[in-house]
Write a protein that holds these residues in place. Sequence first.
Motif, short mmCIF file in Angstrom:
data_model
loop_
_atom_site.label_atom_id
_atom_site.label_comp_id
_atom_site.label_asym_id
_atom_site.label_seq_id
_atom_site.Cartn_x
_atom_site.Cartn_y
_atom_site.Cartn_z
N ALA A 29 8.83 -20.86 -8.18
CA ALA A 29 9.96 -20.61 -7.45
C ALA A 29 9.70 -19.89 -6.04
CB ALA A 29 10.95 -19.73 -8.21
N ALA A 30 9.02 -18.93 -6.15
CA ALA A 30 8.71 -18.15 -4.86
C ALA A 30 8.20 -18.94 -3.82
CB ALA A 30 8.10 -16.86 -5.23
N LEU A 31 7.22 -19.94 -3.87
CA LEU A 31 6.43 -20.68 -2.92
C LEU A 31 6.86 -21.98 -2.92
CD1 LEU A 31 2.88 -19.56 -4.30
CD2 LEU A 31 4.18 -18.73 -2.30
N TRP A 32 8.03 -22.45 -3.53
CA TRP A 32 8.48 -23.96 -3.28
C TRP A 32 8.88 -24.03 -1.82
CZ3 TRP A 32 9.20 -28.52 -5.58
CH2 TRP A 32 10.06 -29.20 -5.20
N PRO A 33 8.74 -25.05 -1.02
CA PRO A 33 8.28 -26.35 -1.55
C PRO A 33 6.69 -26.56 -1.36
CG PRO A 33 9.44 -26.54 0.59
CD PRO A 33 9.36 -25.11 0.43
N ALA A 34 5.85 -25.75 -1.67
CA ALA A 34 4.42 -25.62 -1.25
C ALA A 34 3.94 -26.94 -2.25
CB ALA A 34 3.66 -24.55 -1.39
N GLN A 35 4.54 -27.20 -3.38
CA GLN A 35 4.03 -27.78 -4.54
C GLN A 35 4.03 -29.46 -4.12
OE1 GLN A 35 6.33 -25.72 -4.75
NE2 GLN A 35 5.89 -24.12 -6.49
N PRO A 36 5.05 -29.97 -3.37
CA PRO A 36 4.87 -31.32 -3.03
C PRO A 36 4.02 -31.44 -1.97
CG PRO A 36 7.28 -30.72 -3.28
CD PRO A 36 6.33 -29.47 -3.36
N ILE A 38 1.13 -29.63 -1.84
CA ILE A 38 -0.23 -29.79 -2.32
C ILE A 38 -0.73 -30.96 -3.16
CG2 ILE A 38 -1.51 -28.52 -4.28
CD1 ILE A 38 0.10 -25.89 -3.40
N LEU A 39 0.33 -31.60 -3.97
CA LEU A 39 0.11 -32.67 -4.44
C LEU A 39 -0.17 -33.88 -3.76
CD1 LEU A 39 2.80 -32.67 -7.28
CD2 LEU A 39 0.41 -32.17 -7.50
N LEU A 40 0.36 -33.93 -2.40
CA LEU A 40 -0.09 -35.04 -1.59
C LEU A 40 -1.46 -34.72 -0.79
CD1 LEU A 40 1.47 -37.36 0.27
CD2 LEU A 40 2.26 -35.58 2.01
N LEU A 41 -1.64 -33.54 -0.58
CA LEU A 41 -2.87 -33.47 -0.13
C LEU A 41 -4.06 -33.65 -1.18
CD1 LEU A 41 -2.38 -29.90 1.65
CD2 LEU A 41 -2.86 -32.07 2.86
N GLY A 42 -3.85 -33.26 -2.35
CA GLY A 42 -4.79 -33.66 -3.55
C GLY A 42 -4.84 -35.18 -3.54
N PHE A 43 -3.90 -35.78 -3.52
CA PHE A 43 -3.84 -37.31 -3.68
C PHE A 43 -4.73 -38.12 -2.54
CE2 PHE A 43 -1.96 -41.38 -2.88
CZ PHE A 43 -1.86 -42.09 -4.11
N ALA A 146 8.93 -26.01 -15.07
CA ALA A 146 9.01 -24.97 -13.85
C ALA A 146 7.83 -24.07 -14.09
CB ALA A 146 10.20 -24.23 -14.03
N GLN A 147 7.26 -23.88 -15.38
CA GLN A 147 6.09 -23.17 -15.59
C GLN A 147 4.78 -23.83 -15.41
OE1 GLN A 147 6.57 -21.45 -19.51
NE2 GLN A 147 8.33 -20.32 -18.91
N ALA A 148 4.78 -24.95 -14.53
CA ALA A 148 3.62 -25.74 -14.33
C ALA A 148 2.55 -24.88 -13.52
CB ALA A 148 3.85 -26.88 -13.72
N GLU A 149 1.06 -25.06 -13.75
CA GLU A 149 0.20 -24.54 -12.82
C GLU A 149 -0.37 -25.50 -11.97
OE1 GLU A 149 -2.57 -22.03 -15.72
OE2 GLU A 149 -1.33 -23.47 -17.13
N LEU A 150 -0.23 -25.43 -10.83
CA LEU A 150 -0.65 -26.13 -9.78
C LEU A 150 -1.98 -25.74 -9.03
CD1 LEU A 150 2.29 -27.30 -10.04
CD2 LEU A 150 2.15 -28.15 -7.76
N ALA A 151 -2.93 -26.65 -8.65
CA ALA A 151 -4.16 -26.27 -7.89
C ALA A 151 -3.59 -25.68 -6.67
CB ALA A 151 -4.99 -27.54 -7.76
N GLY A 152 -4.35 -24.68 -6.36
CA GLY A 152 -3.89 -23.91 -5.03
C GLY A 152 -2.91 -22.90 -5.16
N LEU A 153 -2.46 -22.97 -6.23
CA LEU A 153 -1.30 -21.97 -6.61
C LEU A 153 -1.66 -20.85 -7.98
CD1 LEU A 153 1.80 -23.91 -5.86
CD2 LEU A 153 0.48 -22.22 -4.19
N ALA A 154 -2.36 -21.64 -8.75
CA ALA A 154 -2.92 -21.12 -10.05
C ALA A 154 -4.12 -21.06 -10.39
CB ALA A 154 -2.04 -21.76 -11.32
N PRO A 155 -4.67 -20.15 -11.04
CA PRO A 155 -6.28 -20.07 -11.09
C PRO A 155 -7.02 -21.41 -11.94
CG PRO A 155 -5.33 -18.46 -12.42
CD PRO A 155 -4.23 -19.02 -11.45
N ASP A 156 -6.29 -21.60 -13.12
CA ASP A 156 -6.89 -22.71 -13.74
C ASP A 156 -7.31 -24.06 -12.97
OD1 ASP A 156 -6.98 -20.79 -15.71
OD2 ASP A 156 -6.22 -21.79 -17.24
N PRO A 157 -6.17 -24.58 -12.84
CA PRO A 157 -6.36 -25.90 -12.06
C PRO A 157 -7.07 -25.96 -10.89
CG PRO A 157 -3.92 -25.28 -11.72
CD PRO A 157 -4.71 -24.41 -12.89
N THR A 158 -6.95 -24.90 -10.12
CA THR A 158 -7.89 -24.60 -8.79
C THR A 158 -9.29 -24.70 -9.26
OG1 THR A 158 -6.14 -23.17 -7.89
CG2 THR A 158 -8.23 -23.16 -6.88
N ALA A 159 -9.69 -23.91 -10.11
CA ALA A 159 -10.95 -24.06 -10.67
C ALA A 159 -11.32 -25.34 -11.47
CB ALA A 159 -11.31 -22.93 -11.84
#
Length: 232
Positions: A29-36, A38-43, A146-159
């Motif tokens: 919630a604090a970092l929205w709208p970074a998520q879309p 990040i997904l676009l860059l990953g794609f 809403a509790q999703a872990e995204l690469a670049g924001l959360a440690p597990d998917p980033t690793a």
Amino acid sequence: MADWSSYRLEDFILFAPRAYWRLFELHNAALWPAQPLILLLGFGITLLALRGSPRAGRLGLALLAAGWVAVGLLFFWQRYASINWAAPYLMPVFLAQAILLLLAARAAILPARPLRRFREWGGVALFAYGFFLHPLLPLVFGRPLAQAELAGLAPDPTAIATLGLLCLLPRGLLSGLSLAVPVLWCLVSAATLHAMDEGQALAPLAAALVGAAVWALPPRGDGKADTGPIRT
């Protein structure tokens, strides 16, 4: 003297699962709208890798280096530290990993050809899982998206995504050093989730084992010599 054999792993977890997953909800919630973005860059990185672009390794490592910095500062230092006293001590490890990835990125030129090795396909699969499938695990385990872990924001998917991208690079000293922290973090995360009796513990554990195994595969091609890559 305390009998350490009487302690179990869960005795060292000082927070409830609900508090842990709530962190990711607040973080998103604090970092929205970074998520879309990040997904676009990953794609984009995934497409470059599938097309055999020599820029995929360098751009991907630079993106993930930024992600390790963001996770270290924004998640561990500002958020995870509120429920885990050890979190601030992990932040320097994540920053050091970012430096390793940037050093590897300077020489990370992939061969300009389509993927043809199991090691490379495995790397792309891990990278794509970290960016696009791991964030969907809350739906599998009965939690809100809403509790999703995204690469670049959360440690597990980033690793996990980092493990995948490193499998695309020629094996060498820097890529080997860069592999250590993602593998170790996935094992730490798996142990933490297991202590909380969370079925999701299997995800980082499997990623660590698969990532290390795929990276260690011999560089077998189709009989043609590769041109272009620089060992990292």
